[in-house]
Design an enzyme around this catalytic site. Sequence first.
Site, mmCIF file in Angstrom:
data_model
loop_
_atom_site.group_PDB
_atom_site.id
_atom_site.type_symbol
_atom_site.label_atom_id
_atom_site.label_comp_id
_atom_site.label_asym_id
_atom_site.label_seq_id
_atom_site.Cartn_x
_atom_site.Cartn_y
_atom_site.Cartn_z
ATOM 1 N N ALA A 32 0.905 1.220 -5.957
ATOM 2 C CA ALA A 32 0.331 1.256 -7.295
ATOM 3 C C ALA A 32 0.171 2.700 -7.754
ATOM 4 O O ALA A 32 -0.253 3.555 -6.980
ATOM 5 C CB ALA A 32 -1.017 0.550 -7.287
ATOM 6 N N GLN A 74 5.498 -7.586 -7.606
ATOM 7 C CA GLN A 74 4.386 -8.003 -6.740
ATOM 8 C C GLN A 74 3.184 -8.389 -7.590
ATOM 9 O O GLN A 74 2.848 -7.687 -8.544
ATOM 10 C CB GLN A 74 3.981 -6.863 -5.803
ATOM 11 N N CYS A 130 -3.824 -5.273 0.046
ATOM 12 C CA CYS A 130 -4.539 -4.172 -0.612
ATOM 13 C C CYS A 130 -6.000 -4.127 -0.140
ATOM 14 O O CYS A 130 -6.707 -5.130 -0.183
ATOM 15 C CB CYS A 130 -4.488 -4.350 -2.132
ATOM 16 N N GLY A 154 3.897 0.883 7.992
ATOM 17 C CA GLY A 154 2.760 1.698 8.402
ATOM 18 C C GLY A 154 3.176 2.891 9.233
ATOM 19 O O GLY A 154 3.690 2.736 10.344
ATOM 20 N N ASP A 155 2.993 4.081 8.633
ATOM 21 C CA ASP A 155 3.223 5.336 9.364
ATOM 22 C C ASP A 155 4.638 5.490 9.903
ATOM 23 O O ASP A 155 4.828 6.067 10.975
ATOM 24 C CB ASP A 155 2.214 5.481 10.515
ATOM 25 N N ARG A 184 4.199 5.942 1.928
ATOM 26 C CA ARG A 184 3.826 7.295 1.525
ATOM 27 C C ARG A 184 4.852 8.372 1.859
ATOM 28 O O ARG A 184 4.961 9.354 1.141
ATOM 29 C CB ARG A 184 2.461 7.650 2.167
HETATM 30 C C1 LIG Z 1 -1.425 5.033 -3.507
HETATM 31 C C2 LIG Z 1 -1.031 3.775 -2.794
HETATM 32 C C3 LIG Z 1 -0.843 2.631 -3.532
HETATM 33 C C4 LIG Z 1 -0.465 1.456 -2.890
HETATM 34 N N1 LIG Z 1 -0.242 0.336 -3.624
HETATM 35 C C5 LIG Z 1 0.226 -0.781 -3.028
HETATM 36 C C6 LIG Z 1 0.572 -1.920 -3.799
HETATM 37 O O1 LIG Z 1 0.441 -1.945 -5.022
HETATM 38 N N2 LIG Z 1 1.047 -2.993 -3.135
HETATM 39 C C7 LIG Z 1 1.219 -3.006 -1.768
HETATM 40 O O2 LIG Z 1 1.672 -4.004 -1.218
HETATM 41 N N3 LIG Z 1 0.883 -1.951 -1.028
HETATM 42 C C8 LIG Z 1 0.403 -0.847 -1.624
HETATM 43 N N4 LIG Z 1 0.102 0.249 -0.861
HETATM 44 C C9 LIG Z 1 0.259 0.196 0.599
HETATM 45 C C10 LIG Z 1 1.648 0.639 1.029
HETATM 46 O O3 LIG Z 1 2.623 -0.245 0.518
HETATM 47 C C11 LIG Z 1 1.780 0.652 2.548
HETATM 48 O O4 LIG Z 1 1.498 -0.619 3.030
HETATM 49 C C12 LIG Z 1 0.831 1.646 3.201
HETATM 50 O O5 LIG Z 1 0.791 2.861 2.487
HETATM 51 C C13 LIG Z 1 1.240 1.920 4.655
HETATM 52 O O6 LIG Z 1 2.576 2.339 4.729
HETATM 53 P P1 LIG Z 1 2.985 3.886 4.838
HETATM 54 O O7 LIG Z 1 2.311 4.443 6.042
HETATM 55 O O8 LIG Z 1 4.481 3.868 4.948
HETATM 56 O O9 LIG Z 1 2.485 4.561 3.587
HETATM 57 C C14 LIG Z 1 -0.287 1.434 -1.480
HETATM 58 C C15 LIG Z 1 -0.495 2.600 -0.746
HETATM 59 C C16 LIG Z 1 -0.867 3.775 -1.391
HETATM 60 C C17 LIG Z 1 -1.067 5.025 -0.563
#
Ligand SMILES: Cc1cc2nc3c(=O)[nH]c(=O)nc-3n(C[C@H](O)[C@H](O)[C@H](O)COP(=O)(O)O)c2cc1C
Length: 324
Positions: free
Chosen positions: A2, A54, A84, A185-186, A209
């Site tokens: 988001a 979504q 979320c 995740g990570d 991220r």
């Molecule tokens: C700023 C931000 C907004 C996010 N918005 C959503 C979202 O709208 N829908 C969703 O399924 N996950 C959302 N997430 C979670 C990410 O999709 C992901 O599950 C989470 O960041 C862990 O993965 P990563 O370590 O690759 O970032 C959001 C994460 C962040 C940091």
Amino acid sequence: MAGLTDRPYRDVCRSFGAGLTTSEMLASDTSLWKSNKSSTRLISKDEAEPRCAQIVGTDPYIMAEAAKRCADQGVQILDINMGCPAKKVCNKAAGSALMQYPERVEDILSSVVSAVELPITLKIRTGWSNKNKNALEIAHIAEESGIVALSIHGRSREEGFMGHAEYETIRAVKQQSKIPIIANGDIITMQDAVFILKYTQVDGLLLGRITKGRPWIFEEMNHYLSTNEVKKPLSKNKQIKTAIEHISTIHRHYKSALRVKVARKHIACYLNTMSTQLTVRKDILRDIFTAKTPFEQLEKFSQALKGLPNFPKTRDSITKVVIL
Ligand SMILES: Cc1cc2nc3c(=O)[nH]c(=O)nc-3n(C[C@H](O)[C@H](O)[C@H](O)COP(=O)(O)O)c2cc1C
């Protein structure tokens, strides 16, 4: 994500080989979709296929109605957010809060699946709390309800974004499931990707991220996973060209003050990726953030990128970018 993965961002990630991108989450209450903020979150039919959106919500009937609206608008895959952790979402028993209520999960999923012909996917966490990691139970419900794929963020709701994601739970879900499971995740390095794929045996990886200001990571990871060789890094010129084009697209996509505001976040992300010097970044950002118009913002951003240490001096590509 988001506030980040809007249409311009999804397009740039696709251009570097992201297999599937998803809209920022949309509240299931469709009366809110007319607002300026939500309207820019809707999927349009000219987006690259498959078009995935979504939704987040708590009421099975309202979620089903939102699914129908998404289908009418050209969405081809619909993802339901039960991951979320945000308070404003969880306080309404939506997002990851729903993992506490398996019966409600079942109601929502069956209601949405039967409302539309679209493939419905689900995003969850490992559980509501560390003591109650019920991803296995929710995954079972999802499969029984007709969910076609499940992505799992390897943290519980309680963990928010703290600590490190774990992959044991994801592995256990994969072992019991017949539907495709996607790990999240990570996942930061190529080695992370290889390890997680091997350890969990999942069918796909979801990057969040790490893609910020680094959309070319999809190309690098795809290359590594298919050849086992590290791809030569994208040249600085191409990184700059990508960043400038992306910011220009944001300026075209949004209206009025949102154009400069939304672009700021991505500018900061690109600078984070391209400059390792915190003080340099702070000074540059302070200056760019004073820009009032898209033109001024893009000019300042281009100049800043040109001046970053270790960047080549000639950058013809920048001057060719169409400035609004
Ligand atoms: C700023 C931000 C907004 C996010 N918005 C959503 C979202 O709208 N829908 C969703 O399924 N996950 C959302 N997430 C979670 C990410 O999709 C992901 O599950 C989470 O960041 C862990 O993965 P990563 O370590 O690759 O970032 C959001 C994460 C962040 C940091």
